[in-house]
Design an enzyme around this catalytic site. Structure first.
Site, PDB file in Angstrom:
ATOM      1  N   LYS A   1       7.648 -57.908  80.415  1.00 30.63           N
ATOM      2  CA  LYS A   1       7.301 -58.879  79.380  1.00 30.63           C
ATOM      3  C   LYS A   1       8.570 -59.313  78.633  1.00 30.63           C
ATOM      4  O   LYS A   1       9.615 -58.653  78.742  1.00 30.63           O
ATOM      5  CB  LYS A   1       6.294 -58.268  78.406  1.00 30.63           C
ATOM      6  CG  LYS A   1       6.800 -57.040  77.670  1.00 30.63           C
ATOM      7  CD  LYS A   1       5.648 -56.303  77.002  1.00 30.63           C
ATOM      8  CE  LYS A   1       6.143 -55.090  76.245  1.00 30.63           C
ATOM      9  NZ  LYS A   1       5.027 -54.234  75.799  1.00 30.63           N
TER      10      LYS A   1
ATOM     11  N   ARG B   1      -4.486 -51.816  67.871  1.00 30.56           N
ATOM     12  CA  ARG B   1      -4.102 -53.207  68.123  1.00 30.56           C
ATOM     13  C   ARG B   1      -5.143 -53.824  69.057  1.00 30.56           C
ATOM     14  O   ARG B   1      -6.011 -54.550  68.609  1.00 30.56           O
ATOM     15  CB  ARG B   1      -2.692 -53.298  68.713  1.00 30.56           C
ATOM     16  CG  ARG B   1      -1.602 -52.899  67.744  1.00 30.56           C
ATOM     17  CD  ARG B   1      -0.227 -53.226  68.283  1.00 30.56           C
ATOM     18  NE  ARG B   1      -0.111 -52.990  69.723  1.00 30.56           N
ATOM     19  CZ  ARG B   1       1.039 -52.904  70.389  1.00 30.56           C
ATOM     20  NH1 ARG B   1       2.182 -53.042  69.740  1.00 30.56           N
ATOM     21  NH2 ARG B   1       1.065 -52.690  71.684  1.00 30.56           N
TER      22      ARG B   1
ATOM     23  N   TYR C   1      33.356 -60.967  54.932  1.00 30.94           N
ATOM     24  CA  TYR C   1      32.574 -61.471  53.795  1.00 30.94           C
ATOM     25  C   TYR C   1      32.182 -60.330  52.864  1.00 30.94           C
ATOM     26  O   TYR C   1      31.782 -59.256  53.318  1.00 30.94           O
ATOM     27  CB  TYR C   1      31.310 -62.165  54.289  1.00 30.94           C
ATOM     28  CG  TYR C   1      31.566 -63.459  55.015  1.00 30.94           C
ATOM     29  CD1 TYR C   1      32.286 -64.488  54.399  1.00 30.94           C
ATOM     30  CD2 TYR C   1      31.084 -63.658  56.301  1.00 30.94           C
ATOM     31  CE1 TYR C   1      32.515 -65.681  55.061  1.00 30.94           C
ATOM     32  CE2 TYR C   1      31.301 -64.849  56.971  1.00 30.94           C
ATOM     33  CZ  TYR C   1      32.024 -65.861  56.347  1.00 30.94           C
ATOM     34  OH  TYR C   1      32.238 -67.028  57.009  1.00 30.94           O
TER      35      TYR C   1
ATOM     36  N   MET D   1      28.578 -64.602  61.603  1.00 27.04           N
ATOM     37  CA  MET D   1      27.786 -65.376  62.561  1.00 27.04           C
ATOM     38  C   MET D   1      28.382 -65.330  63.964  1.00 27.04           C
ATOM     39  O   MET D   1      27.665 -65.161  64.953  1.00 27.04           O
ATOM     40  CB  MET D   1      27.666 -66.828  62.089  1.00 27.04           C
ATOM     41  CG  MET D   1      26.766 -67.668  62.988  1.00 27.04           C
ATOM     42  SD  MET D   1      26.671 -69.386  62.501  1.00 27.04           S
ATOM     43  CE  MET D   1      25.681 -69.301  61.021  1.00 27.04           C
TER      44      MET D   1
HETATM   45  C1  LIG Z   1       5.227 -52.975  76.351  1.00 26.54           C
HETATM   46  C2  LIG Z   1       4.161 -52.151  76.943  1.00 26.54           C
HETATM   47  C3  LIG Z   1       4.472 -51.047  77.749  1.00 26.54           C
HETATM   48  C4  LIG Z   1       5.879 -50.561  77.951  1.00 26.54           C
HETATM   49  O1  LIG Z   1       6.301 -49.852  76.813  1.00 26.54           O
HETATM   50  P1  LIG Z   1       7.748 -49.135  76.763  1.00 26.54           P
HETATM   51  O2  LIG Z   1       7.748 -48.404  75.479  1.00 26.54           O
HETATM   52  O3  LIG Z   1       8.750 -50.238  76.789  1.00 26.54           O
HETATM   53  O4  LIG Z   1       7.828 -48.286  77.961  1.00 26.54           O
HETATM   54  C5  LIG Z   1       3.417 -50.377  78.352  1.00 26.54           C
HETATM   55  N1  LIG Z   1       2.140 -50.757  78.150  1.00 26.54           N
HETATM   56  C6  LIG Z   1       1.817 -51.796  77.365  1.00 26.54           C
HETATM   57  C7  LIG Z   1       0.386 -52.153  77.171  1.00 26.54           C
HETATM   58  C8  LIG Z   1       2.813 -52.523  76.732  1.00 26.54           C
HETATM   59  O5  LIG Z   1       2.485 -53.563  75.958  1.00 26.54           O
END
Ligand SMILES: *Cc1c(COP(=O)(O)O)cnc(C)c1O
Length: 366
Positions: free
Chosen positions: A35, A130, A257, A305
């Site tokens: 993802k 969630r 800065y 930046m």
């Molecule tokens: C992002 C995600 C994972 C992977 O999690 P990591 O902590 O990056 O290994 C696994 N299952 C779901 C449902 C996720 O959203």
């Protein structure tokens, strides 16, 4: 010449980390979680290193489509499922498996016209709060799905809240098992932390599919308790640039800065072409580690930046043009784990790798 900053994706390290996930979850299949454009690595680059996975899990249909264009014919799982009824058409067209975590997604399926029945992953909320059906509502969701001609296979999944922390996973595993013990179907529970910490010794937690993400990208899910060396993971992303200037300071001279960093002895400072507009965290304080020509030193002064300033004390032979590694692999094979930058900056490796800015060119190296 373009600004010298770039991100390199190490496909050999991705492949190595995938093998580590397999070792920790013997006999289970591995969803490589890709993802967020493969945690900032870019799907196409990640695919080069992770094509040995059993499937790819992601959120966006556009990313799934990209994997199909790259030639991936195996399983793809949409981790948040469909966002509206029309997404089911893409699932049918691209042969995507999808998570079902709320009632409306079942309504859409019931009205969907398809010649290919779908494989769905029914998600239980066991405490993360969630996504997912409560344990009490899970069975009726399963019964509804199993009565649909649009569905031919129902796998069962949940997601852990604290697999990396002291509370662990036991309370969630118990809730999951109590509500699913008499249901058929494959199981999937483990993220990276649970794949590393729970799955080797506990086949019931390992299940049929593990879902590692962050460990594939060479960050440790339970840093600082364990670093990537402990888990035998390799960094998959190097963010690197060059020194573009140096400054010689007298005691009392301030850097950057706000003048937050003040030299207490004569010292030399290097200015590197990387700042928060490249995705380097502005919250990284003085002292955050950085490599110059493969030697470890530290930030001195605030991140701006387009630039960071680094302490060159003890590095007399470096100067403009010297290579600066913000995280990843430096010259000579020296490693600076992304976790060691994220931690002082008050964040996690996940956020840094996802935040590399569009202006930074990203390329794969074998
Ligand atoms: C992002 C995600 C994972 C992977 O999690 P990591 O902590 O990056 O290994 C696994 N299952 C779901 C449902 C996720 O959203």
């Amino acid at each position: 010449m373009p600004r010298p900053i770039e991100a390199l994706i190490h496909t050999d390290a991705l492949a190595h980390n995938l093998v580590r996930a397999r070792r920790m979850a013997p006999d289970a299949k591995v969803w490589a979680v890709v993802k967020a454009d493969a945690y900032g690595h870019r799907i196409a680059h990640a695919f080069e290193g992770l094509r040995g996975a059993d499937g790819f899990a992601l959120l966006d249909i556009a990313e799934a489509e990209q994997l199909r264009r790259l030639g991936w014919r195996g399983p793809i799982l949409l981790l948040e499922g469909c966002f509206d009824a029309r997404d089911l058409e893409a699932c049918s067209r691209l042969n995507l498996w999808h998570v079902v975590h709320h009632e409306a997604q079942i309504d859409w399926l019931a009205l969907h016209k398809t010649t290919w029945p779908h494989h769905v992953f029914l998600k239980m909320n066991t405490g993360l709060n969630r996504l997912g059906f409560t344990p009490a509502a899970f069975r009726s969701a399963w019964l509804r799905l199993s009565g649909l001609t649009q569905v031919d296979e129902i796998s069962l999944m949940t997601h852990f809240a604290e697999a990396d922390g002291p509370r662990g996973v036991d309370h969630q595993v118990a809730a999951f098992e109590a509500a699913t013990h008499d249901l058929p179907g494959e199981r999937s529970l483990c993220n990276s932390a649970a794949t590393l910490r729970e799955s080797p010794a506990r086949p019931n937690v390992r299940g049929d599919w593990v879902r590692p993400g962050i460990m594939l990208y060479g960050a440790s899910p339970d840093h600082p308790e364990h670093g990537i060396a402990h888990w035998d993971l390799q960094p998959t992303m190097t963010l690197r640039t060059r020194l573009i200037a140096t400054q010689d300071l007298k005691p009392g001279d301030a850097v950057g800065y706000g003048g937050a960093f003040v030299a207490d002895t004569p010292m030399r400072i290097g200015v590197a072409a990387c700042g928060y507009a490249d995705g380097y965290p502005r919250s990284a304080p003085a002292g955050t580690p950085v490599l110059v020509d493969g030697r470890r030193t530290r930030l001195a002064g605030r991140v701006s930046m387009d630039m960071v300033t680094v302490d060159l004390t003890g590095l007399p032979d470096v100067g403009p043009g010297s290579e600066v590694t913000l995280w990843g692999r430096g010259p000579g094979g020296v490693v600076l784990p992304i976790d060691e930058v994220a931690h002082p900056a008050g964040t996690v490796g996940y956020e840094l790798m996802c935040a590399v800015a569009p202006r930074v060119p990203v390329s794969a190296v074998p």
